[in-house]
Design a protein around this motif. Sequence first.
Motif, PDB file in Angstrom:
ATOM      1  N   VAL A   1       0.866  -1.181   0.000  1.00 38.52           N
ATOM      2  CA  VAL A   1       0.000   0.000   0.000  1.00 38.52           C
ATOM      3  C   VAL A   1       0.904   1.234   0.000  1.00 38.52           C
ATOM      4  CG1 VAL A   1      -1.784   1.287   1.227  1.00 38.52           C
ATOM      5  CG2 VAL A   1      -1.830  -1.220   1.244  1.00 38.52           C
ATOM      6  N   PRO A   2       1.202   1.792  -1.169  1.00 39.09           N
ATOM      7  CA  PRO A   2       2.065   2.983  -1.217  1.00 39.09           C
ATOM      8  C   PRO A   2       1.276   4.249  -0.888  1.00 39.09           C
ATOM      9  CG  PRO A   2       2.161   1.707  -3.269  1.00 39.09           C
ATOM     10  CD  PRO A   2       0.939   1.278  -2.513  1.00 39.09           C
ATOM     11  N   THR A   3       1.827   5.107  -0.033  1.00 43.32           N
ATOM     12  CA  THR A   3       1.175   6.373   0.320  1.00 43.32           C
ATOM     13  C   THR A   3       2.250   7.461   0.464  1.00 43.32           C
ATOM     14  OG1 THR A   3       1.309   6.440   2.756  1.00 43.32           O
ATOM     15  CG2 THR A   3      -0.343   4.960   1.784  1.00 43.32           C
ATOM     16  N   MET A   4       1.765   8.700   0.598  1.00 43.39           N
ATOM     17  CA  MET A   4       2.651   9.807   0.942  1.00 43.39           C
ATOM     18  C   MET A   4       2.412  10.269   2.379  1.00 43.39           C
ATOM     19  SD  MET A   4       3.463  12.130  -2.381  1.00 43.39           S
ATOM     20  CE  MET A   4       1.946  13.056  -2.389  1.00 43.39           C
ATOM     21  N   GLY A   5       1.702   9.440   3.161  1.00 42.58           N
ATOM     22  CA  GLY A   5       1.481   9.796   4.555  1.00 42.58           C
ATOM     23  C   GLY A   5       0.323  10.768   4.719  1.00 42.58           C
ATOM     24  N   ASN A   6       0.239  11.371   5.926  1.00 44.52           N
ATOM     25  CA  ASN A   6      -0.897  12.219   6.296  1.00 44.52           C
ATOM     26  C   ASN A   6      -2.183  11.439   6.054  1.00 44.52           C
ATOM     27  OD1 ASN A   6      -2.172  14.546   7.254  1.00 44.52           O
ATOM     28  ND2 ASN A   6      -2.402  15.388   5.182  1.00 44.52           N
ATOM     29  N   LEU A   7      -2.249  10.267   6.663  1.00 45.17           N
ATOM     30  CA  LEU A   7      -3.256   9.276   6.310  1.00 45.17           C
ATOM     31  C   LEU A   7      -4.644   9.649   6.819  1.00 45.17           C
ATOM     32  CD1 LEU A   7      -1.245   6.004   7.055  1.00 45.17           C
ATOM     33  CD2 LEU A   7      -1.350   7.341   4.942  1.00 45.17           C
ATOM     34  N   HIS A   8      -5.647   9.291   6.036  1.00 47.67           N
ATOM     35  CA  HIS A   8      -7.047   9.447   6.403  1.00 47.67           C
ATOM     36  C   HIS A   8      -7.759   8.116   6.160  1.00 47.67           C
ATOM     37  CE1 HIS A   8      -7.758   9.720   2.093  1.00 47.67           C
ATOM     38  NE2 HIS A   8      -6.975  10.774   2.017  1.00 47.67           N
ATOM     39  N   GLU A   9      -9.065   8.096   6.345  1.00 50.71           N
ATOM     40  CA  GLU A   9      -9.826   6.857   6.234  1.00 50.71           C
ATOM     41  C   GLU A   9      -9.689   6.219   4.857  1.00 50.71           C
ATOM     42  OE1 GLU A   9     -12.342   3.646   7.104  1.00 50.71           O
ATOM     43  OE2 GLU A   9     -11.239   5.035   8.410  1.00 50.71           O
ATOM     44  N   GLY A  10      -9.564   7.033   3.820  1.00 57.02           N
ATOM     45  CA  GLY A  10      -9.382   6.477   2.486  1.00 57.02           C
ATOM     46  C   GLY A  10      -8.126   5.636   2.370  1.00 57.02           C
ATOM     47  N   HIS A  11      -7.022   6.114   2.951  1.00 50.64           N
ATOM     48  CA  HIS A  11      -5.788   5.323   2.956  1.00 50.64           C
ATOM     49  C   HIS A  11      -5.974   4.025   3.741  1.00 50.64           C
ATOM     50  CE1 HIS A  11      -3.967   9.479   2.460  1.00 50.64           C
ATOM     51  NE2 HIS A  11      -3.434   8.820   1.451  1.00 50.64           N
ATOM     52  N   LEU A  12      -6.637   4.138   4.870  1.00 47.87           N
ATOM     53  CA  LEU A  12      -6.769   2.971   5.736  1.00 47.87           C
ATOM     54  C   LEU A  12      -7.660   1.899   5.113  1.00 47.87           C
ATOM     55  CD1 LEU A  12      -7.031   4.842   9.143  1.00 47.87           C
ATOM     56  CD2 LEU A  12      -5.010   3.789   8.100  1.00 47.87           C
ATOM     57  N   ARG A  13      -8.579   2.315   4.265  1.00 46.73           N
ATOM     58  CA  ARG A  13      -9.375   1.315   3.530  1.00 46.73           C
ATOM     59  C   ARG A  13      -8.519   0.558   2.518  1.00 46.73           C
ATOM     60  NH1 ARG A  13     -15.362   4.100   2.554  1.00 46.73           N
ATOM     61  NH2 ARG A  13     -15.684   4.704   4.742  1.00 46.73           N
ATOM     62  N   LEU A  14      -7.440   1.164   2.074  1.00 43.66           N
ATOM     63  CA  LEU A  14      -6.504   0.429   1.222  1.00 43.66           C
ATOM     64  C   LEU A  14      -5.868  -0.711   2.009  1.00 43.66           C
ATOM     65  CD1 LEU A  14      -4.614   3.333  -0.619  1.00 43.66           C
ATOM     66  CD2 LEU A  14      -6.727   2.169  -1.300  1.00 43.66           C
ATOM     67  N   VAL A  15      -5.557  -0.453   3.278  1.00 41.87           N
ATOM     68  CA  VAL A  15      -5.018  -1.514   4.138  1.00 41.87           C
ATOM     69  C   VAL A  15      -6.060  -2.602   4.335  1.00 41.87           C
ATOM     70  CG1 VAL A  15      -4.096  -2.042   6.416  1.00 41.87           C
ATOM     71  CG2 VAL A  15      -3.452   0.100   5.283  1.00 41.87           C
ATOM     72  N   ASP A  16      -7.308  -2.205   4.546  1.00 39.67           N
ATOM     73  CA  ASP A  16      -8.383  -3.195   4.696  1.00 39.67           C
ATOM     74  C   ASP A  16      -8.450  -4.097   3.464  1.00 39.67           C
ATOM     75  OD1 ASP A  16      -9.008  -1.940   7.071  1.00 39.67           O
ATOM     76  OD2 ASP A  16     -10.732  -0.862   6.258  1.00 39.67           O
ATOM     77  N   ALA A  17      -8.406  -3.475   2.285  1.00 38.56           N
ATOM     78  CA  ALA A  17      -8.472  -4.251   1.045  1.00 38.56           C
ATOM     79  C   ALA A  17      -7.259  -5.163   0.914  1.00 38.56           C
ATOM     80  CB  ALA A  17      -8.555  -3.313  -0.159  1.00 38.56           C
ATOM     81  N   ALA A  18      -6.089  -4.635   1.266  1.00 38.69           N
ATOM     82  CA  ALA A  18      -4.872  -5.439   1.166  1.00 38.69           C
ATOM     83  C   ALA A  18      -4.943  -6.677   2.053  1.00 38.69           C
ATOM     84  CB  ALA A  18      -3.659  -4.580   1.539  1.00 38.69           C
TER      85      ALA A  18
END
Length: 281
Positions: free
Chosen positions: A27-44
Amino acid sequence: MQTFEDVAALWQVLADWRREGLRMALVPTMGNLHEGHLRLVDAALQHADRVVATIFVNPLQFGPDEDLARYPRTLADDQRALAERGCDLLFAPAVETLYPEGQEGLTRVSVPQVSQGLCGDHRPGHFDGVATVVSLLFNLTRPDVACFGEKDFQQLAVIRKLVRDQHMPIDIIGVPIARDHDGLALSSRNGYLDRDARTRASQLYQCLADSAQRLERGQDSEAVLTQGRRQLEAAGFRPDYLALCDATTLQPVSTWQPGSVLLAAAWLGNTRLIDNLPCRS
């Protein structure tokens, strides 16, 4: 959750996982995470045994007049959020770690066609920066699966073409947009909006939804897009584009049907927001 800045330490853990036969998602990100990023972790987590997230504010993605310096760095908060969501490992390298010889002579990756038009016209070089760092992260981690948000729809198309063209054995999972209560797509850039702008920002999604309804009623696509741009301007936006495209090639189309997508980018004050609405049925 373990956090590494060093490539060698990262490789050691990944080698151990591979010896155990574990399937790994990135799950590549640039940080400053929000719920949208965390749903990527859920999917992963649904597609792999172990999840690696990356946080790297990639200077190659930012133009000379863009907000690299003020992009929020919130590593401690991001670590807590990822750990609570079940991420196994965070790779958070310094710029010098990924680009040890600097950026000027760096080998770069360019993905033709889908990088052009839309945001590619308004942010020259941006998608070369995306493709370069994602290719590098893929080489460093060798994931089985990688998850990206559909909010950055053109970016997702670029990455999918990169993987196809390079015959990379990676499944790319597009994760649907996470939205706030009023429909605004969650984005790190929403934090730049003042109270009034935040109230008006939901009109970007409303414009897409209204345009989709007009297309479903059979109205002419060019007329619909013209009306949509006027709708955005009336709400206080300065549109960069409102377009109806093929979801794979991002070439303009005239018919709203499965495999097409409405895409928009517009400025609200000094903040540029993007959103999209795919036709799914």
